[in-house]
Design an enzyme around this catalytic site. Structure first.
Site, PDB file in Angstrom:
ATOM      1  N   TYR A 161       0.798  -1.342   0.055  1.00 35.72           N
ATOM      2  CA  TYR A 161      -0.032   0.018   0.068  1.00 35.72           C
ATOM      3  C   TYR A 161       0.932   1.206  -0.053  1.00 35.72           C
ATOM      4  O   TYR A 161       2.151   1.212   0.308  1.00 35.72           O
ATOM      5  CB  TYR A 161      -0.868   0.057   1.054  1.00 35.72           C
ATOM      6  CG  TYR A 161      -0.204   0.058   2.562  1.00 35.72           C
ATOM      7  CD1 TYR A 161       0.164   0.777   3.154  1.00 35.72           C
ATOM      8  CD2 TYR A 161      -0.253  -1.464   3.303  1.00 35.72           C
ATOM      9  CE1 TYR A 161       0.869   0.911   4.511  1.00 35.72           C
ATOM     10  CE2 TYR A 161       0.206  -1.493   4.616  1.00 35.72           C
ATOM     11  CZ  TYR A 161       0.686  -0.127   4.874  1.00 35.72           C
ATOM     12  OH  TYR A 161       1.378  -0.538   6.332  1.00 35.72           O
ATOM     13  N   ARG A 171       4.789   0.657   0.850  1.00 35.65           N
ATOM     14  CA  ARG A 171       5.395  -0.274   1.653  1.00 35.65           C
ATOM     15  C   ARG A 171       5.546  -1.759   0.952  1.00 35.65           C
ATOM     16  O   ARG A 171       4.713  -2.126   0.267  1.00 35.65           O
ATOM     17  CB  ARG A 171       4.342  -0.554   3.113  1.00 35.65           C
ATOM     18  CG  ARG A 171       4.213   0.579   3.830  1.00 35.65           C
ATOM     19  CD  ARG A 171       5.572   1.172   4.799  1.00 35.65           C
ATOM     20  NE  ARG A 171       6.691   0.084   4.814  1.00 35.65           N
ATOM     21  CZ  ARG A 171       6.416  -0.720   5.927  1.00 35.65           C
ATOM     22  NH1 ARG A 171       5.558  -0.853   6.749  1.00 35.65           N
ATOM     23  NH2 ARG A 171       7.601  -1.655   6.183  1.00 35.65           N
ATOM     24  N   HIS A 174       3.559  -6.770   4.068  1.00 28.98           N
ATOM     25  CA  HIS A 174       4.221  -7.155   5.416  1.00 28.98           C
ATOM     26  C   HIS A 174       2.894  -7.571   6.422  1.00 28.98           C
ATOM     27  O   HIS A 174       1.601  -7.030   6.153  1.00 28.98           O
ATOM     28  CB  HIS A 174       4.715  -5.971   6.031  1.00 28.98           C
ATOM     29  CG  HIS A 174       4.230  -4.863   6.211  1.00 28.98           C
ATOM     30  ND1 HIS A 174       4.066  -3.785   5.122  1.00 28.98           N
ATOM     31  CD2 HIS A 174       3.338  -4.381   7.354  1.00 28.98           C
ATOM     32  CE1 HIS A 174       3.303  -2.789   5.723  1.00 28.98           C
ATOM     33  NE2 HIS A 174       2.650  -3.284   6.928  1.00 28.98           N
TER      34      HIS A 174
HETATM   35 FE   LIG Z   1       1.418  -1.684   8.027  1.00 27.31          FE
END
Ligand SMILES: [Fe+2]
Length: 251
Positions: A161, A171, A174
């Site tokens: 995202y 990112r 995760h």
């Molecule tokens: Fe996160």
């Protein structure tokens, strides 16, 4: 739900002056990220400016309550079965062992996870980026470790995202983890990543862990032994609380 969504205040104004506050100790040896890592903009605001005061554990902390069987629901570990239908996405099993500084299993301790859905969207009012929510996915789970220190979750692979840290910031995929070590005061929050993510080199949170070996300890491994035929990929991720081989924590 995520520790990093929406923390972009002050970007581009303090890099030089704050960069000098990172101590040598922060940049060498310790596998944890420094409190202040200017490329990760939110740390400029929240990093402590004075030396930390270490409070030793007391007897009550070391002998505090353990989690009982009934503290966790039967399906709390399975994020694909918390709604009427299954969520969209690649189904995965994530499993590993919770270990102490000496490599011994930490039994009967709570492991909690939270994550974005397959499209990279959190169920959180702060997350407004234009990706769909999934009515069949909340993105939070928990379980207790067994007698071997092992935990196991069933979920879907989260999407990447965007975040507002810097221009074109995304990112790596995760899963956030919270674990307890031998005591409540040993709580550790970290992030588990997936192998070979092309975003690793561009992510200031991942890069704030300066030791490459320590960064590697945040990356899960694809494991055929955890993979279930016709059903789910398997990823292994051990978590070590403390010591030289510790899983890097998140400040
Ligand atoms: Fe996160």
């Amino acid at each position: 739900m995520s520790g990093e969504v929406g923390h972009a205040a002050g970007q581009g104004t303090l890099q030089g002056s704050l960069g000098e506050l990172i101590s040598d100790a922060d940049l060498a040896g310790d596998s944890s990220p420094p409190y202040l890592y200017p490329d990760y903009v939110a740390t400029r605001l929240r990093a402590p400016r004075r030396p930390l005061v270490i409070l030793p554990h007391t007897l009550s902390e070391l002998t505090g309550p353990a989690f009982g069987e009934d503290a966790v629901g039967e399906l709390d570990h399975d994020l694909t079965r918390q709604h009427d239908e299954e969520p969209i996405g690649q189904r995965i099993v994530v499993s590993g062992r919770l270990l102490d500084v000496d490599g011994r299993p930490i039994r009967d301790q709570l492991v909690e996870i939270w994550q974005a859905n397959a499209a990279g969207r959190y169920v959180h009012e702060v997350d407004r980026h234009p990706a769909p929510l999934d009515p069949n996915f909340t993105g939070a789970g928990r379980c207790l470790t067994d007698s071997d220190g092992r935990y196991r979750f069933v979920t879907i692979k989260p999407g990447s995202y965007p975040w507002q840290n810097h221009d074109n910031a995304w990112r790596p995929a995760h899963i956030h983890f919270s674990v307890f070590g031998r005591a409540f005061t040993d709580r550790l929050v970290t992030q588990m990543y997936f192998p070979d993510d092309p975003l690793f080199d561009h992510d200031p949170i991942f890069q704030s862990v300066r030791d490459p070996e320590a960064r590697g300890r945040m990356i899960s491994t694809f494991e055929l032994g955890l993979t279930e035929p016709n059903w789910a990929h398997g990823y292994a991720f051990d978590i070590v609380v403390g010591g030289a081989a510790a899983t890097p924590l998140e400040h």
